[in-house]
Every structure is written in C-alpha cells, then in structure tokens.
Design an enzyme around this catalytic site. Sequence first.
Site, PDB file in Angstrom:
ATOM      1  N   ASP A 336       0.827  -1.200   0.000  1.00 21.69           N
ATOM      2  CA  ASP A 336       0.000   0.000   0.000  1.00 21.69           C
ATOM      3  C   ASP A 336       0.869   1.262   0.000  1.00 21.69           C
ATOM      4  O   ASP A 336       1.999   1.249   0.494  1.00 21.69           O
ATOM      5  CB  ASP A 336      -0.885  -0.041   1.252  1.00 21.69           C
ATOM      6  N   GLU A 365       1.684   0.259  -4.910  1.00 18.59           N
ATOM      7  CA  GLU A 365       0.651   1.219  -5.300  1.00 18.59           C
ATOM      8  C   GLU A 365       1.266   2.605  -5.469  1.00 18.59           C
ATOM      9  O   GLU A 365       1.669   3.235  -4.497  1.00 18.59           O
ATOM     10  CB  GLU A 365      -0.458   1.269  -4.233  1.00 18.59           C
TER      11      GLU A 365
END
Length: 625
Positions: A336, A365
């Site tokens: 993330d 990400e």
Amino acid sequence: MGCNRGIVLLLFWGIVVQAQIERLEPPNWWIGMQQDTLQLLVYGEDIAALTPSLLPCQECTYISDVHKADSPNYLFIDLVIPPTTLITQFPILFSNKEGKQFQYQYELKQRSKKPKAYRGFNSTDVLYLITPDRFANGDPKNDSVRGLLETEVNRADNYKRHGGDIQGITDHLDYIFDMGFTAIWPNPLLLNDMQEQSYHGYAITDFYKVDPRFGTLEAYQQLSQKAAQKGIKLIMDQVVNHCGKQHWWMEDLPFFNWINYQEDFTSDRTLPISNHRRTTNQDNYASEYDKTLMEKGWFVSAMPDLNQRNAFMAKYLIQNSIWWIETLALGGIRQDTYPYPNKHFMAQWAKAIMQEYPNFSIVGEEWSYNPLLVGYWQDGAANKDGYRSYLSSTMDFPLQKAIIEALTEKENWDSGLIKLYEGLANDFYYSDPGKVLLFGDNHDMDRLFTQLNEDVSLVKMAMAFILVAPRIPQIYYGTEILLQNTNKRRDHGSIRTDFPGGWPKDNIDAFAGDGLSAQQLDMQSYLKKLLNFRKNSPVIHQGSTKHFTPEQGIYVLFRYSQKNIIMLVLNKNEEEKIIGLERFAEMGIVGKTGLNIITSERKTLTDALPLQPREALILAIENRP
C-alpha cells in the site's frame, strides 16, 4: 499467534523469579534463511534492566548483540541462526543484577518450502481483489468480538462492519476457481482495533495478529492451503508506511523517533499531514520542505507515520513481511501507499524480500496518472538519479484512466480511443510492461460500471482490453455482476458493496446466479468465458503485441506468437461496421479461421470483417502455415 501476555516463571537454584514479557516479535522464525541474523523485539515492564543470554551450545543459535531503546520497557536482541542449527526450541534466559533468571521459550521451524518455490504472480494470472468484510460471512460467531473498540455489526451502514471474514472467502474458492481467477488479493486482514471504520483493514494495530473478526491465523493459513490446492495464489495486502493510532506500541514508543513527528504526537500538538505530493520522490527542483512533508507527514490523522529511517523500525518491517511470506506460503505482496515511506528504505525492503525469494512478486501502489512516475518504481528502470527499487510490479493507474476516457469520450483527433492507443504506447518507458498490474477499478475508486455510466457494452470492452493486453490483470470483486456506486460516487463505503449471496439471508445469491438480472448473468457468463480462455492461452501470457491506430471509432490490437494470434476489436459505434482487413496484412490473418471466444462461432476471415454495434470482438486465430 504472537506472544500471550502473562507471567513467565522458572525455578533456578531454588529461587523463583517473576517477570513479565508482554510481547516478543517475531513470535517464531525459521532455520536456513538467506539472512541468518534475526532481531527480536522484546517488550515488558523494565525489561531493559535484564540481560538476555542463551545456554552454550556448539553450532546453535547465539546472541550477537543486545540493544536498549529509549523506553526501559524494550530490548532488541540480535540472534544469529546458523544453517546448521538443529535445535528448534530453546530458552532465552533473562538475568537481573542479582543473578536471578527467568526464561522465554523460543521456536525455530524448519522451512516447508525452498525459497525458489515461492512463485509470485505473473502475466499468466488474473488477481481477484476482495474487501473481506464485504464478500461473505462464513462464520457469524466472530462478527463481534468483546474487548475490541468497534463491536457493532450493521450492514445498513456502509462504514460499519458487515461480518465478512476469511472463512467466507475459503467457502467460495470453488466460485473463484470456476470463474477463472488464479490469484486472490484480500484487503488487509490484520488486527484493526480502531473505534470506527475498522472494516477496511488499513489502520493496522498489530502487525503479527489476524483480526479476530476476520478469523484466526489458522483460518488464514487454511485459506492459503486450500487456495493452493486449486492453483490459486494468495496475495497479501501489506502496509509499511503507517499503522493505526491504537497500535499497541503507541502508548509506550520504544524510541524518540519511532514514528514521524513524534514530538507533536506526544505533546498533543496538531500533527502535520502529508501533502501527498508524490512527485517529490523524483523532482529535481522539489524543496526540502515539500519532500519532508511528503515522506514524514501522516497519511491521515488516525494513522501514525512510521519512521523507516530508524534502523530498528526498518528491520522490524522487513522481518514482518518475511514472516508472513513463510507463515502463509504467499504468492505475492501488494504494498500500500508505496511512494510515501522513505524510498531508500523501500528499496532495502524489496531487495531483502527478493533476495530471500528470487521468484517472488511485489506490486506497489503508486496512484499517479503519469507513467514517468509509475515506471520509476519498477526494477530495471533507467532512473537518472541511479535509484533502484527492486520492485517487480507497479499498478497501472495511467492506463486505467486512459481506458475510461477512451470509452466514454467522443471520438476525435485527441479524444476517445486514441487515449487507449497512446496509453499503451507508453510501454516503451517501462522496464517490463508485462509485469505491470492493470485494472478497471479497485477498492478506492468508483466501480467500473459506474465509471462507464452503467453501459454494459463498455464494461465488456474494458474487460476485454484488460484481459488481452500485455499486463497482469486485476478485477475487483463484483465487477462480474455489475456492482455499482452511481448514486454515491467517490464514497468508499458504497464502493465496497456487499457481494450478494455472501450472507445466509440474502435474497440474491450471485455465487449461484440466483436472483441476478439478465444483464448481470450475461456479464458474469462473459467474464467467466473470457477468464477461462485466458487461463489457457500462452499467446496472451507471453505473446508479442501489435496495435493499429483507431479509425472511425474502432480499435484493433493483436497478441501473437508463431502458433497463435488473438485479435481484439473494439467497436464503439452505435451501428454495425465492416472493416477491411487489408490494413492488417502484416498479421497474415486473411484466409485463416477465427474462433469467437465468447460465442464459439468460427468464421473464415476474408477481406472484410463485420462488427456488431458496441462490440468487443475477440478472435482466436491459428497462425500455422
């Protein structure tokens, strides 16, 4: 899992010594790791006043160093674990100045798999992204857990917990397999003991504990094992940038620089929030002020920003990722908020994992629509600053945006399908475009059906492109049945809709196809055919790619090898069209037979190809002479 809080007692020379270790992390380790040094975090009242040691043993684990923290309640112990170690359980002795001792029993395990056997995801796979709380409730008994800060379960409230869990995913592996998915990526399943919105999982409050409302560590391991039996890989969603504000260490931080802006936190001052200007990682002209705020500012006020410049924090996070890979036999990690932590730490983190598991996969990400920024993070990028990320995959937000614009804009010189053509043309910049992750939507953006204005034909075009393009595809749960959030755009709770049929009293069961509309059933069938065809199509997995400039609302892309050709034609027009095949002469398809992979109709390709209105036509063509 983890170490239970409690009193550890040991009788030494007739003297009972009492001490308390509240936590010792990692809770176990393995013999034969590439890196033979392990750092234990030990937490307990005044633990720093004690001296740890091991019983003497030739060719056994030994302590190489002991580090005290700023808090007297922490010790960091460096253990060296030689590959020749035979003992799997041993006591760590803790002694005070008077010579009194107590012990903590630690466990080393034999590795169940060789490092090269940990195979990550690749272009042969399609990832199924799941928000666990909203997918299926397999064990209603764990819906509410006494002692946690959020106990309410309310399916009528999009920001409360709904009861979906690990067992719910395990129960529906047959559905996932039959649809044609080869990997599952659940949003984080670790403890999220926050007062509100704990369902999403991204504010982790214990990096070594599964959230009991999702299940147990054993349930998580069983999910991995049962998925593997079906050839389905398990991807773990991890977060090294931040934790939840209720993380156990926030009441007693080990060092004065364990989190960023720690002085503001401990003084109850207003906390600086990240400016989210991710370009500062690459910008030659970025100010130190902007770079510092980007890296060190908190993501949101409820998520403390971890300071990876602290060497003990860095070691802790790297070991935690490796612990989960070994514990769950993972098939990959999705990391993330990849550009938010210290970027040199992120390279160190990814390098440590890839050195331990050479065939593994990590996708980061980077939510940017600029391919220059996305490509910067992929290993092999020719970055002028010399930065090497060791990251195998990035998320293709630029091409995702191009897909939506290409399908919703009117056709013109610089709008419509030309966006798709030029978006794919950016592949010249990526070091390995075939390892980039492409998607139509995810848990943070409007549902694909909503983005495409609830036009089913456009959803089919988007899915056809995503599943044929030279990428690793990812599909968000519910896309196959046209879940939408049109009335509440950009509303995360509505984006993460319950999958119908995941709860016993649901009137609609999408897993069985009961109660779905004709449109939904058609979309589900369409994707099932396309996914299962792709699963067994090496030309899509590894073939070459060629596409042609869009003309008159029609875009044509080929994937090809010596044996096979896949021809994808997207016709945005509201009426039937006939395209001449002479423009594609270099592909040598005239006179060959094409199989429509959706209708199973075979057609001999002549000089012209008829297209239905708003059609995504996919033809499988034998390329043999």
